[in-house]
Design a protein around this motif. Structure first.
Motif, mmCIF file in Angstrom:
data_model
loop_
_atom_site.group_PDB
_atom_site.id
_atom_site.type_symbol
_atom_site.label_atom_id
_atom_site.label_comp_id
_atom_site.label_asym_id
_atom_site.label_seq_id
_atom_site.Cartn_x
_atom_site.Cartn_y
_atom_site.Cartn_z
ATOM 1 N N SER A 30 0.047 -13.280 -38.001
ATOM 2 C CA SER A 30 -0.779 -13.944 -36.999
ATOM 3 C C SER A 30 -0.776 -13.169 -35.688
ATOM 4 O O SER A 30 0.293 -12.783 -35.191
ATOM 5 N N SER A 31 -1.944 -12.978 -35.123
ATOM 6 C CA SER A 31 -2.028 -12.287 -33.832
ATOM 7 C C SER A 31 -1.461 -13.148 -32.706
ATOM 8 O O SER A 31 -1.152 -12.644 -31.632
ATOM 9 N N LYS A 32 -1.307 -14.443 -32.949
ATOM 10 C CA LYS A 32 -0.755 -15.368 -31.954
ATOM 11 C C LYS A 32 0.589 -15.923 -32.401
ATOM 12 O O LYS A 32 0.977 -17.017 -32.005
ATOM 13 N N SER A 33 1.300 -15.154 -33.182
ATOM 14 C CA SER A 33 2.534 -15.619 -33.807
ATOM 15 C C SER A 33 3.591 -16.071 -32.802
ATOM 16 O O SER A 33 4.045 -15.289 -31.962
ATOM 17 N N ILE A 34 3.983 -17.330 -32.920
ATOM 18 C CA ILE A 34 5.087 -17.810 -32.094
ATOM 19 C C ILE A 34 6.402 -17.202 -32.574
ATOM 20 O O ILE A 34 7.334 -17.027 -31.794
ATOM 21 N N ASN A 35 6.467 -16.831 -33.851
ATOM 22 C CA ASN A 35 7.667 -16.181 -34.358
ATOM 23 C C ASN A 35 7.802 -14.766 -33.806
ATOM 24 O O ASN A 35 8.917 -14.306 -33.566
ATOM 25 N N LYS A 36 6.695 -14.094 -33.565
ATOM 26 C CA LYS A 36 6.771 -12.772 -32.925
ATOM 27 C C LYS A 36 7.241 -12.932 -31.482
ATOM 28 O O LYS A 36 8.043 -12.135 -30.989
ATOM 29 N N GLN A 37 6.764 -13.968 -30.801
ATOM 30 C CA GLN A 37 7.243 -14.229 -29.443
ATOM 31 C C GLN A 37 8.744 -14.478 -29.447
ATOM 32 O O GLN A 37 9.476 -13.961 -28.594
ATOM 33 N N LEU A 38 9.210 -15.263 -30.415
ATOM 34 C CA LEU A 38 10.638 -15.559 -30.505
ATOM 35 C C LEU A 38 11.447 -14.308 -30.835
ATOM 36 O O LEU A 38 12.480 -14.049 -30.210
ATOM 37 N N ALA A 39 10.996 -13.520 -31.803
ATOM 38 C CA ALA A 39 11.721 -12.296 -32.178
ATOM 39 C C ALA A 39 11.793 -11.325 -31.003
ATOM 40 O O ALA A 39 12.834 -10.709 -30.754
ATOM 41 N N THR A 40 10.694 -11.196 -30.272
ATOM 42 C CA THR A 40 10.652 -10.297 -29.120
ATOM 43 C C THR A 40 11.612 -10.777 -28.029
ATOM 44 O O THR A 40 12.375 -9.989 -27.452
ATOM 45 N N TYR A 41 11.580 -12.067 -27.755
ATOM 46 C CA TYR A 41 12.492 -12.638 -26.769
ATOM 47 C C TYR A 41 13.948 -12.431 -27.208
ATOM 48 O O TYR A 41 14.795 -12.003 -26.412
ATOM 49 N N ALA A 42 14.249 -12.747 -28.450
ATOM 50 C CA ALA A 42 15.620 -12.608 -28.949
ATOM 51 C C ALA A 42 16.097 -11.165 -28.800
ATOM 52 O O ALA A 42 17.224 -10.923 -28.342
ATOM 53 N N ALA A 43 15.259 -10.212 -29.157
ATOM 54 C CA ALA A 43 15.643 -8.801 -29.027
ATOM 55 C C ALA A 43 15.960 -8.458 -27.580
ATOM 56 O O ALA A 43 16.908 -7.711 -27.299
ATOM 57 N N SER A 44 15.202 -9.018 -26.657
ATOM 58 C CA SER A 44 15.428 -8.732 -25.232
ATOM 59 C C SER A 44 16.742 -9.318 -24.724
ATOM 60 O O SER A 44 17.229 -8.915 -23.668
ATOM 61 N N GLN A 45 17.309 -10.233 -25.475
ATOM 62 C CA GLN A 45 18.545 -10.900 -25.059
ATOM 63 C C GLN A 45 19.816 -10.240 -25.588
ATOM 64 O O GLN A 45 20.923 -10.690 -25.284
ATOM 65 N N VAL A 46 19.667 -9.207 -26.387
ATOM 66 C CA VAL A 46 20.852 -8.554 -26.944
ATOM 67 C C VAL A 46 21.644 -7.931 -25.793
ATOM 68 O O VAL A 46 21.136 -7.088 -25.059
ATOM 69 N N GLN A 47 22.867 -8.383 -25.643
ATOM 70 C CA GLN A 47 23.715 -7.986 -24.512
ATOM 71 C C GLN A 47 24.709 -6.908 -24.925
ATOM 72 O O GLN A 47 25.849 -7.188 -25.229
ATOM 73 N N HIS A 48 24.255 -5.703 -24.953
ATOM 74 C CA HIS A 48 25.172 -4.591 -25.230
ATOM 75 C C HIS A 48 25.236 -3.736 -23.974
ATOM 76 O O HIS A 48 25.357 -4.240 -22.882
ATOM 77 N N SER A 49 25.072 -2.479 -24.131
ATOM 78 C CA SER A 49 25.054 -1.581 -22.981
ATOM 79 C C SER A 49 23.628 -1.098 -22.768
ATOM 80 O O SER A 49 22.691 -1.564 -23.403
ATOM 81 N N ASP A 50 23.486 -0.163 -21.869
ATOM 82 C CA ASP A 50 22.156 0.357 -21.549
ATOM 83 C C ASP A 50 21.556 1.179 -22.686
ATOM 84 O O ASP A 50 20.389 1.552 -22.617
ATOM 85 N N ASP A 51 22.333 1.481 -23.699
ATOM 86 C CA ASP A 51 21.829 2.344 -24.767
ATOM 87 C C ASP A 51 21.199 1.587 -25.936
ATOM 88 O O ASP A 51 21.071 2.122 -27.024
ATOM 89 N N VAL A 52 20.774 0.343 -25.707
ATOM 90 C CA VAL A 52 20.086 -0.419 -26.750
ATOM 91 C C VAL A 52 18.617 -0.006 -26.744
ATOM 92 O O VAL A 52 17.941 -0.067 -25.731
ATOM 93 N N GLU A 53 18.161 0.451 -27.897
ATOM 94 C CA GLU A 53 16.754 0.797 -28.076
ATOM 95 C C GLU A 53 16.140 -0.281 -28.959
ATOM 96 O O GLU A 53 16.600 -0.516 -30.075
ATOM 97 N N ILE A 54 15.102 -0.943 -28.442
ATOM 98 C CA ILE A 54 14.473 -2.051 -29.158
ATOM 99 C C ILE A 54 13.108 -1.611 -29.663
ATOM 100 O O ILE A 54 12.316 -1.051 -28.917
#
Length: 177
Positions: free
Chosen positions: A11-35
């Motif tokens: 879906s071009s309006k996927s709420i699951n894509k919004q959730l996956a994108t948000y979740a990826a942005s929340q990964v708390q490691h160091s500055d070397d996280v490539e998403i």
């Protein structure tokens, strides 16, 4: 760390894509996280069948998707639910890719998510995915359903707003280490 995230939805309006994108942005490691956020629409393949496989072999798009999984150090998938199960777009890509390598997830640590507009948050497909993924070398560290997406996620700001769900998501993501 290379983190791969995608929605099991076309879906071009996927709420699951919004959730996956948000979740990826929340990964708390160091500055070397490539998403890297994948879009399943970039991996659209003919409907899988043994006849098609005999005709086409291993399509390049399926090989490309498998390569993306191989390059990742960790994976986040957010599952949309169609009639209680995977979307046809995800299932088809999964079928093609698993014929190349049955262990397609390659023992990568994974967090599985799901959401829907309703109060169950696509729990049925998440349960199916959580049970099946280890059979394909998925190292599922955690799974989390986000119910009533529009009540718990600010679409304008692209953030989860429910403090309890935020804590649960952060706890799940911490297991990707």
């Amino acid at each position: 760390m290379k983190l791969l995230a995608f929605a099991a939805s076309s879906s071009s309006k996927s709420i699951n894509k919004q959730l996956a994108t948000y979740a990826a942005s929340q990964v708390q490691h160091s500055d070397d996280v490539e998403i890297e956020i994948l879009d399943l629409n970039n991996y659209e393949l003919p409907l899988f069948s043994e006849d098609r496989e005999a005709e086409l072999g291993q399509p390049q798009l399926a090989q490309d998707f498998l390569a993306k999984l191989a390059q990742a150090d960790a994976i986040i998938i957010s599952f949309a639910e169609h009639n209680g199960y995977y979307t046809s777009a995800y299932k088809n890509l999964f079928d093609w890719t698993s014929r190349i390598n049955r262990e397609l997830y390659q023992n990568k640590p994974m967090v599985l998510l799901s959401t829907s507009p309703g109060p169950r948050g696509a729990k049925t497909v998440l349960a199916a995915a959580s049970a099946a993924t280890p059979n394909f070398a998925g190292n599922v560290k955690a799974s989390l359903s986000i119910p009533s997406f529009y009540d718990n996620f600010d679409v304008e700001k692209q953030v989860l707003t429910n403090p309890e769900l935020i804590d649960k998501l952060h706890s799940a993501l911490a297991l990707l280490n």
